[in-house]
Design an enzyme around this catalytic site. Sequence first.
Site, PDB file in Angstrom:
ATOM      1  N   PHE A 155       2.778  -7.890  -0.057  1.00  0.00           N
ATOM      2  CA  PHE A 155       3.830  -9.084  -0.252  1.00  0.00           C
ATOM      3  C   PHE A 155       4.908  -8.829   0.585  1.00  0.00           C
ATOM      4  O   PHE A 155       5.898  -9.048  -0.250  1.00  0.00           O
ATOM      5  CB  PHE A 155       3.618  -9.424  -1.667  1.00  0.00           C
ATOM      6  N   GLY A 156       4.932  -8.506   1.782  1.00  0.00           N
ATOM      7  CA  GLY A 156       6.137  -8.157   2.597  1.00  0.00           C
ATOM      8  C   GLY A 156       6.185  -9.639   3.368  1.00  0.00           C
ATOM      9  O   GLY A 156       5.835 -10.577   2.894  1.00  0.00           O
ATOM     10  N   SER A 177       1.615  -5.602  -4.894  1.00  0.00           N
ATOM     11  CA  SER A 177       2.678  -4.995  -3.975  1.00  0.00           C
ATOM     12  C   SER A 177       3.183  -3.578  -4.819  1.00  0.00           C
ATOM     13  O   SER A 177       2.829  -3.812  -6.092  1.00  0.00           O
ATOM     14  CB  SER A 177       3.774  -6.045  -3.851  1.00  0.00           C
ATOM     15  N   ARG A 238      -4.134  -3.623   9.549  1.00  0.00           N
ATOM     16  CA  ARG A 238      -4.603  -2.669  10.289  1.00  0.00           C
ATOM     17  C   ARG A 238      -6.164  -2.436  10.382  1.00  0.00           C
ATOM     18  O   ARG A 238      -6.382  -2.418   8.970  1.00  0.00           O
ATOM     19  CB  ARG A 238      -4.107  -1.316  10.433  1.00  0.00           C
ATOM     20  N   GLU A 267     -11.196   0.299  17.085  1.00  0.00           N
ATOM     21  CA  GLU A 267     -10.470  -0.602  17.790  1.00  0.00           C
ATOM     22  C   GLU A 267     -10.144  -0.209  18.968  1.00  0.00           C
ATOM     23  O   GLU A 267      -9.754   0.804  19.185  1.00  0.00           O
ATOM     24  CB  GLU A 267      -9.302  -1.117  17.103  1.00  0.00           C
ATOM     25  N   HIS A 286      -6.970  -8.546  18.131  1.00  0.00           N
ATOM     26  CA  HIS A 286      -5.610  -7.922  17.724  1.00  0.00           C
ATOM     27  C   HIS A 286      -4.662  -8.724  18.361  1.00  0.00           C
ATOM     28  O   HIS A 286      -3.833  -8.164  19.091  1.00  0.00           O
ATOM     29  CB  HIS A 286      -5.507  -6.488  18.069  1.00  0.00           C
ATOM     30  N   GLY A 288      -2.297 -10.978  16.687  1.00  0.00           N
ATOM     31  CA  GLY A 288      -1.646 -11.484  15.608  1.00  0.00           C
ATOM     32  C   GLY A 288      -0.286 -12.089  16.004  1.00  0.00           C
ATOM     33  O   GLY A 288      -0.081 -13.521  15.683  1.00  0.00           O
TER      34      GLY A 288
HETATM   35  P1  NAP Z   1       6.352  -5.640   5.661  1.00  0.00           P
HETATM   36  O1  NAP Z   1       7.409  -6.857   5.515  1.00  0.00           O
HETATM   37  O2  NAP Z   1       7.141  -4.237   5.599  1.00  0.00           O
HETATM   38  O3  NAP Z   1       5.464  -5.649   4.427  1.00  0.00           O
HETATM   39  C1  NAP Z   1       4.543  -4.683   4.155  1.00  0.00           C
HETATM   40  C2  NAP Z   1       4.212  -5.077   2.560  1.00  0.00           C
HETATM   41  O4  NAP Z   1       3.171  -3.969   2.262  1.00  0.00           O
HETATM   42  C3  NAP Z   1       5.603  -4.222   1.838  1.00  0.00           C
HETATM   43  O5  NAP Z   1       5.721  -5.446   1.214  1.00  0.00           O
HETATM   44  C4  NAP Z   1       4.913  -3.456   0.985  1.00  0.00           C
HETATM   45  O6  NAP Z   1       5.204  -3.520  -0.430  1.00  0.00           O
HETATM   46  C5  NAP Z   1       3.353  -3.419   0.883  1.00  0.00           C
HETATM   47  N1  NAP Z   1       2.773  -2.332   0.590  1.00  0.00           N
HETATM   48  C6  NAP Z   1       2.921  -1.152   1.303  1.00  0.00           C
HETATM   49  N2  NAP Z   1       2.161  -0.049   0.782  1.00  0.00           N
HETATM   50  C7  NAP Z   1       1.376  -0.722  -0.016  1.00  0.00           C
HETATM   51  C8  NAP Z   1       0.209  -0.466  -1.055  1.00  0.00           C
HETATM   52  N3  NAP Z   1      -0.183   0.864  -1.057  1.00  0.00           N
HETATM   53  N4  NAP Z   1      -0.320  -1.436  -1.762  1.00  0.00           N
HETATM   54  C9  NAP Z   1       0.134  -2.711  -1.915  1.00  0.00           C
HETATM   55  N5  NAP Z   1       1.196  -3.058  -0.810  1.00  0.00           N
HETATM   56  C10 NAP Z   1       1.650  -2.035  -0.096  1.00  0.00           C
HETATM   57  O7  NAP Z   1       5.542  -5.665   6.863  1.00  0.00           O
HETATM   58  P2  NAP Z   1       5.124  -7.118   7.638  1.00  0.00           P
HETATM   59  O8  NAP Z   1       5.914  -7.319   8.794  1.00  0.00           O
HETATM   60  O9  NAP Z   1       4.779  -7.924   6.546  1.00  0.00           O
HETATM   61  O10 NAP Z   1       3.953  -6.350   8.365  1.00  0.00           O
HETATM   62  C11 NAP Z   1       2.832  -5.907   7.679  1.00  0.00           C
HETATM   63  C12 NAP Z   1       1.575  -4.985   8.322  1.00  0.00           C
HETATM   64  O11 NAP Z   1       0.811  -6.157   9.251  1.00  0.00           O
HETATM   65  C13 NAP Z   1       2.455  -4.292   9.485  1.00  0.00           C
HETATM   66  O12 NAP Z   1       2.667  -2.824   8.989  1.00  0.00           O
HETATM   67  C14 NAP Z   1       1.183  -4.087  10.622  1.00  0.00           C
HETATM   68  O13 NAP Z   1       0.354  -3.191  10.366  1.00  0.00           O
HETATM   69  C15 NAP Z   1       0.554  -5.401  10.415  1.00  0.00           C
HETATM   70  N6  NAP Z   1       0.844  -6.408  11.662  1.00  0.00           N
HETATM   71  C16 NAP Z   1      -0.308  -6.670  12.451  1.00  0.00           C
HETATM   72  C17 NAP Z   1      -0.200  -7.635  13.479  1.00  0.00           C
HETATM   73  C18 NAP Z   1      -1.370  -8.215  14.144  1.00  0.00           C
HETATM   74  O14 NAP Z   1      -1.015  -8.423  15.362  1.00  0.00           O
HETATM   75  N7  NAP Z   1      -2.585  -8.284  13.390  1.00  0.00           N
HETATM   76  C19 NAP Z   1       1.290  -8.204  13.482  1.00  0.00           C
HETATM   77  C20 NAP Z   1       2.211  -7.664  13.031  1.00  0.00           C
HETATM   78  C21 NAP Z   1       2.141  -6.754  11.910  1.00  0.00           C
HETATM   79  P3  NAP Z   1       6.781  -2.782  -1.117  1.00  0.00           P
HETATM   80  O15 NAP Z   1       7.760  -4.160  -0.747  1.00  0.00           O
HETATM   81  O16 NAP Z   1       6.426  -3.219  -2.468  1.00  0.00           O
HETATM   82  O17 NAP Z   1       7.159  -1.667  -0.501  1.00  0.00           O
END
Ligand code: NAP
Length: 322
Positions: A155-156, A177, A238, A267, A286, A288
Site C-alpha cells: 500500500f505505497g 503492508s 514485478r 520477461e 511492461h 505501466g
Molecule cells: P512504494 O511507494 O515504495 O510502495 C511499495 C509498498 O510496498 C510500500 O508501501 C511497502 O510497505 C510495501 N511493501 C514492501 N514489501 C512488502 C511486503 N513484503 N509485504 C507487503 N507490502 C510490502 O513504491 P511504488 O512507487 O508504489 O512502486 C511499487 C512497485 O511497483 C515498484 O517497486 C516497482 O517494482 C513497481 N512498478 C511497476 C511499474 C510498471 O511499469 N509496471 C511502474 C512503476 C513501478 P511499507 O510502506 O509498509 O514499507
Amino acid sequence: MERVFVTRSLPGTALDELRQTGYRVDVWPEFLAPPREVLLERVRGAAGLITMLEDRVDAELMDAAGPGLKVIAQYAVGLDNIDLEAAKKRGIVVTHTPGVLTDATADLAFALLAAAARRVVEGHDYVRRGEWKTWHPELLLGPELHGATVGVVGFGRIGQAFAHRARGFEMKVLYTSRRPKPEAEAALAAERVELDELLARADFVSLHTPLTPETHRLMNAERLARMKEGAVLVNTARGKVVDTEALLDALEHGPLFAAGLDVTDPEPLPAGHPLSRHPRVVVTPHIGSAGHATRLHMAEMVARDVLAVLQGRPPRYPATPA
Ligand code: NAP
C-alpha cells in the site's frame, strides 16, 4: 569532457540540458538493450549512467565503468536490477523516478483489472475471428467490478492510487503492508488485514510491492490456492512476485477466474508462452508508466539528477533500499 552513457533513447529533449552544460551524452540507439559485453564496453570511463530495468547494474558493470563513475540514474521505480550495496561501497549515487509514474501505473493496473474481469480482450478476439453471430444472455460473463472487494498488496504510492480508482467503482478496499497507513486508510476507507485474510476475502487482488527477497514469489501455489473462488489477480509490480507455473495451475484447476499482467516471469514472455496463449490472461508488455507526459517527466528527472551529482549537488530523487 565527462561522459554520460544512456542505455536506451529517451523521449523528449531532457538530455539536451546535459549536453548544453558540457557533458558528452552517449545514447544506445537500438530498440533492444545493449548485449552485456557491449554494455560493459560502452560504460567504460563514464561519469554517469542512465539505466533501465532490463539492465543488470552490478559490481561488474560499475567496475567496468571505472573509478570515475559518480551517478547511476534509473529510468524507473523499482531497483531490483541494481546492486545498491555495490554502488554504496564505491561511493556511486543511485537515483530513480518515484511518484511521477504513480498515476499512469495505477491507471494501467485498473485497466488490466477491468479487461481481465469483463473479458475485454477475449471479446475483441471473438469479434475479430468473426464469431459474433448473436446476442446471448450467457455470452462472455465475468465478475462485476462495482461493489466488489479489492485487495491491495503493498500500500505505497501506486497501491494507494490504485485503491483510489477502486473507490471510484464503489469497491471495498482491503490492504496489506509492512507498516500501517492510518491516513490513507481513513481517506480510502481501507481496512488493513493480514495477507491470508486479504486473499480469502478479495474478489480482485492487485500487487504493488517492490521485488525483494521477501516478496519473491509471494504469490506461490499455496497463496494462490487461498484466493476466493472466481477471483482475478492483477500484477503491475514485478513478474517474479508471482510463481508463473502456480498461476497457470490456479487458472486451470484452482480458484482464479482471470489474471491481468503488465509484468511476467520470464520477461519478456517468449512467443507462444502459455501465459500469452491463455484466454483469460491479459498481458501487456511492461508499459505501466508508458503515458506520454509521464515518460517525458521521467526523462527530465534522470537528466537533472545526473547533472546535480556531476556538479556536486545532492540529487532530488536518491534511491533507498525497498
Ligand atoms: P512504494 O511507494 O515504495 O510502495 C511499495 C509498498 O510496498 C510500500 O508501501 C511497502 O510497505 C510495501 N511493501 C514492501 N514489501 C512488502 C511486503 N513484503 N509485504 C507487503 N507490502 C510490502 O513504491 P511504488 O512507487 O508504489 O512502486 C511499487 C512497485 O511497483 C515498484 O517497486 C516497482 O517494482 C513497481 N512498478 C511497476 C511499474 C510498471 O511499469 N509496471 C511502474 C512503476 C513501478 P511499507 O510502506 O509498509 O514499507
